[in-house]
Motif scaffolding. Sequence first.
Motif, mmCIF file in Angstrom:
data_model
loop_
_atom_site.group_PDB
_atom_site.id
_atom_site.type_symbol
_atom_site.label_atom_id
_atom_site.label_comp_id
_atom_site.label_asym_id
_atom_site.label_seq_id
_atom_site.Cartn_x
_atom_site.Cartn_y
_atom_site.Cartn_z
ATOM 1 N N ALA A 182 0.890 -1.073 -0.173
ATOM 2 C CA ALA A 182 -0.090 -0.016 0.010
ATOM 3 C C ALA A 182 0.743 1.303 -0.083
ATOM 4 N N ASN A 183 1.988 1.233 0.392
ATOM 5 C CA ASN A 183 2.939 2.490 0.966
ATOM 6 C C ASN A 183 3.960 2.679 -0.279
ATOM 7 N N ARG A 184 4.225 4.111 -0.497
ATOM 8 C CA ARG A 184 5.187 4.712 -0.948
ATOM 9 C C ARG A 184 6.238 4.438 0.015
ATOM 10 N N ASP B 273 4.970 5.487 3.882
ATOM 11 C CA ASP B 273 4.050 6.851 4.162
ATOM 12 C C ASP B 273 2.689 6.355 4.650
ATOM 13 N N ALA B 274 2.325 5.182 4.498
ATOM 14 C CA ALA B 274 0.686 4.760 4.996
ATOM 15 C C ALA B 274 1.347 4.282 6.509
ATOM 16 N N VAL B 275 2.211 3.302 6.504
ATOM 17 C CA VAL B 275 2.370 2.378 7.819
ATOM 18 C C VAL B 275 3.214 2.909 8.680
ATOM 19 N N VAL C 131 -5.469 6.313 1.421
ATOM 20 C CA VAL C 131 -4.092 5.846 0.826
ATOM 21 C C VAL C 131 -4.218 5.297 -0.497
ATOM 22 N N ARG D 107 -4.219 8.333 -2.922
ATOM 23 C CA ARG D 107 -2.788 8.961 -2.800
ATOM 24 C C ARG D 107 -1.866 8.031 -3.545
ATOM 25 N N ASN D 108 -1.901 6.701 -3.461
ATOM 26 C CA ASN D 108 -0.766 5.734 -3.910
ATOM 27 C C ASN D 108 -1.067 4.922 -4.926
ATOM 28 N N GLU E 232 -4.227 5.119 8.749
ATOM 29 C CA GLU E 232 -3.357 4.625 7.785
ATOM 30 C C GLU E 232 -2.708 3.421 7.984
ATOM 31 N N GLY F 172 -5.005 0.814 7.549
ATOM 32 C CA GLY F 172 -5.399 0.958 6.022
ATOM 33 C C GLY F 172 -4.268 0.330 5.090
ATOM 34 N N SER F 173 -2.968 0.191 5.488
ATOM 35 C CA SER F 173 -1.958 -0.288 4.912
ATOM 36 C C SER F 173 -2.115 -1.696 4.966
#
Lengths: 440, 440
Positions: free
Chosen positions: A148-150, A289-291, B21, B24-25, B304, B307-308
Amino acid sequence: MKPIQVGLMGFGTVGTGVFNVLQRNQAEIKRRAGRGIEVSMVSRRNTALAQEVVGDRATVVADARAIIANPDIDIVVELIGGYDLAKELVLEAIAAGKHVVTANKALLAVHGTEIFAAASAKGVMVAFEAAVAGGIPIIKSLREGLTANRIQWIAGIINGTTNFILSEMRDKGLDFEVVLKEAQRLGYAEADPTFDIEGVDAAHKLTLMSAIAFGVPVQFDKAHIEGITKLSSVDIKYAEQLGYRIKLLGITKRTPKGIELRVHPCLIPAKRLIANVEGAMNAVVVNGDAVGTTLYYGKGAGSEPTGSAVIADLVDITRLHTADAAQRVPHLAFQPDAMSDTPVLPMGDVVTSYYLRLRVADEAGVLARVTGILAEAGISIDAVLQREADEVGGEGSTQTDLIILTHDCAEAKMDAAIAQMQALPTVLQSITRIRKEELA
Amino acid sequence: MKPIQVGLMGFGTVGTGVFNVLQRNQAEIKRRAGRGIEVSMVSRRNTALAQEVVGDRATVVADARAIIANPDIDIVVELIGGYDLAKELVLEAIAAGKHVVTANKALLAVHGTEIFAAASAKGVMVAFEAAVAGGIPIIKSLREGLTANRIQWIAGIINGTTNFILSEMRDKGLDFEVVLKEAQRLGYAEADPTFDIEGVDAAHKLTLMSAIAFGVPVQFDKAHIEGITKLSSVDIKYAEQLGYRIKLLGITKRTPKGIELRVHPCLIPAKRLIANVEGAMNAVVVNGDAVGTTLYYGKGAGSEPTGSAVIADLVDITRLHTADAAQRVPHLAFQPDAMSDTPVLPMGDVVTSYYLRLRVADEAGVLARVTGILAEAGISIDAVLQREADEVGGEGSTQTDLIILTHDCAEAKMDAAIAQMQALPTVLQSITRIRKEELA
């Protein structure tokens, strides 16, 4: 269903671990995988040594190519190490339609692009969980757990030998050379420890993590690599007094200008969890960025820990070998047609903070001149530790250590400032510069 | 290819995190998944509040069943929480052939067997990474990263509220009630904090980890659960003096007689990495026979981070929704026909070591009588800390604290010994007993 057939090319420490764990836990592993996983061939030049371990439970051959040539083998595990022969064998195995599992970080960090392309073209998987941080499932976490993350940055203690040496230097106040000998005696360092202590092994692993974190090709040749051979126990002690530990870190970071890819000793706040990773253990911090910040810790080497990672890959392949490409996780986490060409930043453009130790004449005005040079360069100071002369050089000394912690600045700017400070007549020895990261 | 269509049932903190998220991603996630993932419907009773967040980017409905009824939706995410309605909706979604992602640990810990069976029968996936330890990919690590291992034990800080409270109690020397109010003010504890502070939330998560570690059904009703409401700051202080920290741990362990499944405050050596996990952070230690001890750390809650974890499950499902059952990871890590019926041990059979605090009359012979009872019971003593009377009760006091650390013994034996000690006339208050684990 017939168990999936595995051939081990190379049967040293890790191969033995894979074989023994698969034997011991075969029932448990089959309950998970839904199908048995069986090592039916192993290769080792000295076949007698391999035969001693496997008995009549697998066929032992001297030539790894006999494994590739066997149509019954579904997956080959490359545990030979190094570049030339390992690369040939992996490419031949792929050409023969075998799936490949490898623990060979050096091979993939340097030749990964070619190998993954060959595997994709042939429709086989090349799995490499064991190549980074031993038994810690960090490849899986990066490729699948944090999709999910950048990813913003990764910082890891990914070489057990150097972390063992640094832990001992700090605990016992000993110098590098002394501890290295001890580590060799205990088997924590090899007879030729160059790859470990010069940071090359860590850079191989970091290169792989950087690629799967940011969706860029493996670019080992762009990595900045410094080892721990020049570290002095006095710096470890001063760092401690300032609330920091020194660790050999592999750091890769996404910045607006490009990707940082660097291995070097680094001050990190003593209160961070990773600062407290001692001995030969590994740990990787990943910031997304999310976690937010996550950390993964465990044994980074050894027969069964590395074997654990190899077998996890075998289970994944057992599940997915009949799947199509879209159902498999891409080798480098991102789809091959969706890789990015973000450049790796030259070290001069890397922005970080610094620890500086200057051996200076203990006279008036020295601090003013040194800090003047930093101010002129636009480098701001976070903390200064000036020792009493006799604390350092003994009674009557006319020299002392000046320790400076700076705020962030570009490496090129710091290089220039150091050159200027070094030219001062009151700076008596080569200036020590160690980078510092807050990892917040 | 058309993006995979997701419906969020429930649109509070976590739902908003998932939505934001994914927005955004989306490019980054598509580069990994090979296909777009799009939230096209969200449900919330107060539709206006949801509409504010999603604007015209998704359809907002008041009734979650409208999502299940929509044939375009491939995956539903259940974020409603609780048992009754959530269970109905999850089972209806499965019946409608939808894959399900849920963060609902309570639902799965209690009704998991029924839900997973329904999903298997229908050929859909139920994924729950977000149900345990928020953004930390612990479910993936256990189910897929450590498949080579016979897991021996798991010990986790899996409730951020209680870890925040314990960190504050230790840092500031404050009592539980005071810190709880502070935590509520800061949003770290809910208005009704019962599930957190009584250990129920941790037990839900532990139940899920235990099932996937050992291949047993979820058995929340067999868990032993104690919270932190009776912990006193004086015990935290004494533990510290003995080199330990007190944490609320979820522990599940494989023993020859059965599986331990227990949540309670626990002394752990201060030097262990997990002892240094502070504030609302989570960490899980997993010990496997091949890999040894590994640790996973990160944010256990929040919009988040959770959410991740939900999105990681969405990516997995996007890859595998067209795969057949053998290609998918089983819900509980082990194939449904290969589950074990190893029983959960009653607490009396659990073997561990103990911290005991006795408020005693400061007179000769007390220590002898107390240690005599332990000796008679065959419980050996590791350490004793006896305070001077006036350190505890002030000048002229005739009472003091007697602290005892024991070696391992069965809980039933300790219960009996405590009952005997409690009956001594020189033992003046209820004896405090906290379990202790070395986690080596």
